[in-house]
Write a protein that holds these residues in place. Structure first.
Motif, PDB file in Angstrom:
ATOM      1  N   HIS A   1       0.777  -1.235   0.000  1.00  6.52           N
ATOM      2  CA  HIS A   1       0.000   0.000   0.000  1.00  6.52           C
ATOM      3  C   HIS A   1       0.809   1.285   0.000  1.00  6.52           C
ATOM      4  N   MET A   2       2.116   1.157   0.052  1.00  6.35           N
ATOM      5  CA  MET A   2       2.936   2.368  -0.018  1.00  6.35           C
ATOM      6  C   MET A   2       3.624   2.451  -1.382  1.00  6.35           C
ATOM      7  N   ALA A   3       3.389   1.405  -2.198  1.00  3.90           N
ATOM      8  CA  ALA A   3       4.033   1.299  -3.510  1.00  3.90           C
ATOM      9  C   ALA A   3       5.552   1.355  -3.385  1.00  3.90           C
ATOM     10  N   GLN A   4       6.073   0.695  -2.344  1.00  4.19           N
ATOM     11  CA  GLN A   4       7.509   0.734  -2.101  1.00  4.19           C
ATOM     12  C   GLN A   4       8.120  -0.662  -1.912  1.00  4.19           C
ATOM     13  N   GLY A   5       7.352  -1.733  -2.157  1.00  7.17           N
ATOM     14  CA  GLY A   5       7.881  -3.083  -1.950  1.00  7.17           C
ATOM     15  C   GLY A   5       9.038  -3.377  -2.889  1.00  7.17           C
ATOM     16  N   ALA A   6       8.824  -3.138  -4.162  1.00  5.92           N
ATOM     17  CA  ALA A   6       9.895  -3.370  -5.136  1.00  5.92           C
ATOM     18  C   ALA A   6      11.005  -2.343  -4.930  1.00  5.92           C
ATOM     19  N   ALA A   7      10.595  -1.137  -4.545  1.00  4.92           N
ATOM     20  CA  ALA A   7      11.587  -0.097  -4.285  1.00  4.92           C
ATOM     21  C   ALA A   7      12.550  -0.536  -3.180  1.00  4.92           C
ATOM     22  N   MET A   8      11.995  -1.189  -2.149  1.00  6.10           N
ATOM     23  CA  MET A   8      12.874  -1.661  -1.072  1.00  6.10           C
ATOM     24  C   MET A   8      13.791  -2.785  -1.558  1.00  6.10           C
ATOM     25  N   ALA A   9      13.278  -3.641  -2.435  1.00 10.86           N
ATOM     26  CA  ALA A   9      14.119  -4.712  -2.992  1.00 10.86           C
ATOM     27  C   ALA A   9      15.279  -4.103  -3.787  1.00 10.86           C
ATOM     28  N   ILE A  10      14.985  -3.028  -4.536  1.00 11.40           N
ATOM     29  CA  ILE A  10      16.016  -2.397  -5.369  1.00 11.40           C
ATOM     30  C   ILE A  10      16.999  -1.611  -4.489  1.00 11.40           C
ATOM     31  N   GLU A  11      16.469  -0.934  -3.458  1.00  8.51           N
ATOM     32  CA  GLU A  11      17.391  -0.266  -2.508  1.00  8.51           C
ATOM     33  C   GLU A  11      18.287  -1.303  -1.818  1.00  8.51           C
ATOM     34  N   ASP A  12      17.705  -2.449  -1.419  1.00  6.04           N
ATOM     35  CA  ASP A  12      18.530  -3.520  -0.816  1.00  6.04           C
ATOM     36  C   ASP A  12      19.669  -3.897  -1.763  1.00  6.04           C
ATOM     37  N   ALA A  13      19.305  -4.090  -3.039  1.00  6.65           N
ATOM     38  CA  ALA A  13      20.294  -4.515  -4.039  1.00  6.65           C
ATOM     39  C   ALA A  13      21.432  -3.501  -4.111  1.00  6.65           C
ATOM     40  N   ALA A  14      21.062  -2.212  -4.123  1.00  9.51           N
ATOM     41  CA  ALA A  14      22.082  -1.166  -4.234  1.00  9.51           C
ATOM     42  C   ALA A  14      22.976  -1.154  -2.993  1.00  9.51           C
ATOM     43  N   MET A  15      22.365  -1.325  -1.822  1.00  9.68           N
ATOM     44  CA  MET A  15      23.171  -1.304  -0.594  1.00  9.68           C
ATOM     45  C   MET A  15      24.071  -2.537  -0.504  1.00  9.68           C
ATOM     46  N   LEU A  16      23.543  -3.670  -0.907  1.00  9.86           N
ATOM     47  CA  LEU A  16      24.358  -4.894  -0.862  1.00  9.86           C
ATOM     48  C   LEU A  16      25.567  -4.758  -1.788  1.00  9.86           C
TER      49      LEU A  16
ATOM     50  N   LEU B 292      28.253   4.928   5.104  1.00 11.18           N
ATOM     51  CA  LEU B 292      27.820   3.653   5.675  1.00 11.18           C
ATOM     52  C   LEU B 292      28.001   3.712   7.175  1.00 11.18           C
ATOM     53  N   LYS B 293      26.957   3.275   7.919  1.00 11.96           N
ATOM     54  CA  LYS B 293      27.126   3.227   9.371  1.00 11.96           C
ATOM     55  C   LYS B 293      27.479   1.793   9.768  1.00 11.96           C
TER      56      LYS B 293
ATOM     57  N   ILE C 193      34.424  -9.869  -1.831  1.00 13.06           N
ATOM     58  CA  ILE C 193      33.691 -11.105  -1.523  1.00 13.06           C
ATOM     59  C   ILE C 193      34.366 -11.868  -0.388  1.00 13.06           C
ATOM     60  N   GLY C 194      35.678 -11.769  -0.333  1.00 15.57           N
ATOM     61  CA  GLY C 194      36.434 -12.523   0.676  1.00 15.57           C
ATOM     62  C   GLY C 194      35.928 -12.248   2.084  1.00 15.57           C
ATOM     63  N   ASP C 195      35.530 -11.000   2.322  1.00 16.93           N
ATOM     64  CA  ASP C 195      35.012 -10.663   3.652  1.00 16.93           C
ATOM     65  C   ASP C 195      33.489 -10.476   3.585  1.00 16.93           C
ATOM     66  N   HIS C 196      32.834 -11.469   3.017  1.00 17.54           N
ATOM     67  CA  HIS C 196      31.377 -11.353   2.845  1.00 17.54           C
ATOM     68  C   HIS C 196      30.658 -11.219   4.185  1.00 17.54           C
ATOM     69  N   ALA C 197      31.226 -11.775   5.238  1.00 15.42           N
ATOM     70  CA  ALA C 197      30.554 -11.693   6.548  1.00 15.42           C
ATOM     71  C   ALA C 197      30.420 -10.233   6.971  1.00 15.42           C
ATOM     72  N   SER C 198      31.499  -9.452   6.777  1.00 14.81           N
ATOM     73  CA  SER C 198      31.427  -8.024   7.135  1.00 14.81           C
ATOM     74  C   SER C 198      30.457  -7.295   6.209  1.00 14.81           C
ATOM     75  N   ALA C 199      30.499  -7.648   4.929  1.00  7.10           N
ATOM     76  CA  ALA C 199      29.596  -6.985   3.969  1.00  7.10           C
ATOM     77  C   ALA C 199      28.144  -7.232   4.346  1.00  7.10           C
ATOM     78  N   PHE C 200      27.808  -8.471   4.707  1.00  4.33           N
ATOM     79  CA  PHE C 200      26.412  -8.804   5.032  1.00  4.33           C
ATOM     80  C   PHE C 200      25.971  -8.082   6.305  1.00  4.33           C
ATOM     81  N   GLN C 201      26.891  -7.979   7.264  1.00  7.53           N
ATOM     82  CA  GLN C 201      26.551  -7.285   8.512  1.00  7.53           C
ATOM     83  C   GLN C 201      26.318  -5.800   8.244  1.00  7.53           C
ATOM     84  N   LEU C 202      27.214  -5.225   7.451  1.00  7.29           N
ATOM     85  CA  LEU C 202      27.107  -3.804   7.089  1.00  7.29           C
ATOM     86  C   LEU C 202      25.792  -3.545   6.335  1.00  7.29           C
ATOM     87  N   TYR C 203      25.497  -4.436   5.419  1.00  8.50           N
ATOM     88  CA  TYR C 203      24.262  -4.349   4.616  1.00  8.50           C
ATOM     89  C   TYR C 203      23.037  -4.329   5.533  1.00  8.50           C
TER      90      TYR C 203
END
Ligand code: FAD
Length: 382
Positions: free
Chosen positions: A302-317, A376-377, A326-336
């Protein structure tokens, strides 16, 4: 043996394709695996706000989207019965100036095709339904329904609300049916010409427990789209959606404004979709696997932002993986997760409550957001 530096994205919806394209642009070797044998132009529209257009700028598809879609000057909210205006949210040139990009409404299939054009040739693999994932210290082995296999360093689960990757992380669990359905219909501009009404470019008609969101999906305004939210006791149908009917729409919107009645009278085909949900997940990643979009935080639309959040996730990841490698994927995933959880959860809550832009409010926190602008925080660095 040569070390793998490979990312597998499972699911080529709007989130998965954005992840694939942005990770490829960041220099990673990425393959995208999609269960469908091909994509067709399903009857649905979608809003893309300035927060997403700024990401499409990086993907190189912003101008093409603006040329393709409708750019409403306002989001209007109107009383379903009287037509009185409840809010007038400025978009158009105001959005460009204040939020840094256009606000576009477009056909979902046209947007998807455009996104896919941003992928490297030969990296999107159809007919690859993921069945099993086995992780070891050298990577993740993926097995598909056709018997084929692949291996990757890390796996991005962009496989939607019934995500197989989510299941691998957290076990099987059906999504919750929200008690609401969405009807979707496309109407040709031709059909609307017989009425002497002003069919506004982006308007949501509201009453106490239901609504109808309506907008154009093309620059030429030759296709008008509506999507509803209507209470519906149970979802006891098979499949992702079923056919509805003009009669069902008339009954659901009895007493609504003549413009809404005109839209229903102009409806040739209308489908009905369950609106599904999940409680917030206890984790977004584990080991070499990470989730995004509806696989991670599905919401009522209802906010028309579901796909938008998926795309923002993609950009942040992509941003976090570019930072760590990739070698430090654990840190990347935590940061994401640290940089996405609050915003995605807030939007999930407002979307589920269905209050967005019903009354005059400032949407800058959603539309003005630029995923590349904020530093990035990191809790680890704090
Ligand atoms: P999906 O779009 O669900 O894509 C998942 C992909 O993974 C699919 O292609 C699927 O085939 C594939 N897949 C699934 N399982 C497997 C497997 N095992 N192996 C391989 N592939 C697999 N959002 C907006 O931003 N704006 C809107 O205007 C809007 N309107 C909406 C209207 C309605 C009625 C509904 C129901 C939703 C709406 N949304 C809207 C929400 C939006 O559709 C979703 O949030 C968005 O599609 C999520 O994208 P995704 O890529 O995460 O998942």
């Amino acid at each position: 043996m040569a070390k793998l530096q490979k990312i597998a994205v499972v699911g080529a919806g709007l989130g998965g394709v954005a992840a694939g394209a942005l990770l490829q642009k960041a220099g990673f070797q990425v393959d995208i695996y999609e269960q469908a044998p091909a994509f067709s132009r399903l009857g649905a529209g979608i809003h893309m706000g300035p927060n997403v257009l700024k990401i499409f700028r990086r993907m190189g598809i912003e101008d093409a989207l603006v040329a393709m879609g409708s750019q409403p000057s306002f989001w209007f909210s109107r009383d379903g019965a009287t037509g009185d205006y409840l809010s007038r949210i400025p978009l158009g040139d105001f959005a460009l100036k204040e939020y840094g990009a256009h606000y576009v409404t477009v056909h979902r299939g046209d947007l998807h095709t455009l996104q896919i054009s941003a992928l490297e040739t030969g990296t999107l693999h159809f007919d690859k339904r993921l069945e099993a994932l086995v992780e070891d210290e050298t990577g993740v082995n993926l097995t598909f329904a056709d018997g084929s296999t692949a291996k990757a360093d890390i796996v991005v689960g962009a496989d939607g609300i019934n995500s197989r990757v989510r299941e691998a992380l957290l076990g099987p669990e059906k999504p919750n049916y929200s008690g609401w359905v969405g009807h979707r219909a496309l109407i040709t501009g031709e059909k609307l010409r017989r009425y002497n009404f002003d069919f506004e470019a982006c308007v949501k008609w509201w009453s106490e427990d239901r609504h109808m969101m309506v907008y154009y999906t093309t620059t030429r305004k030759d296709e008008y789209y509506y999507v509803t939210g209507v209470p519906h006791d149970a979802w006891d149908f098979d499949g992702a959606f079923v056919q509805s009917s003009r009669e069902e729409m008339e009954a659901a919107f009895v007493g609504y404004h003549p413009i809404v009645q005109a839209l229903i009278a102009s409806t040739d085909e209308v489908t009905k979709w369950p609106l599904l949900n999940r409680n917030p997940l206890p984790l977004w990643s584990s080991g070499r696997m990470v989730l995004l979009g509806d696989a991670c935080h599905p919401m009522k639309p209802h906010m028309a932002q579901g796909a938008a959040m998926a795309i923002e996730d993609a950009a942040m990841l992509a941003r976090c993986l570019a930072e760590t490698g990739i070698g430090d994927h654990a840190s990347a995933f935590q940061l994401y997760e640290e940089n996405r959880r609050d915003r995605a959860s807030r939007i999930q809550a407002v979307s589920n409550a269905n209050t967005w832009l019903r009354t005059q409010e400032d949407p800058a926190w959603v539309f003005g957001y630029d995923i590349y602008a904020a530093p990035l925080k990191s809790a680890a660095a704090a």
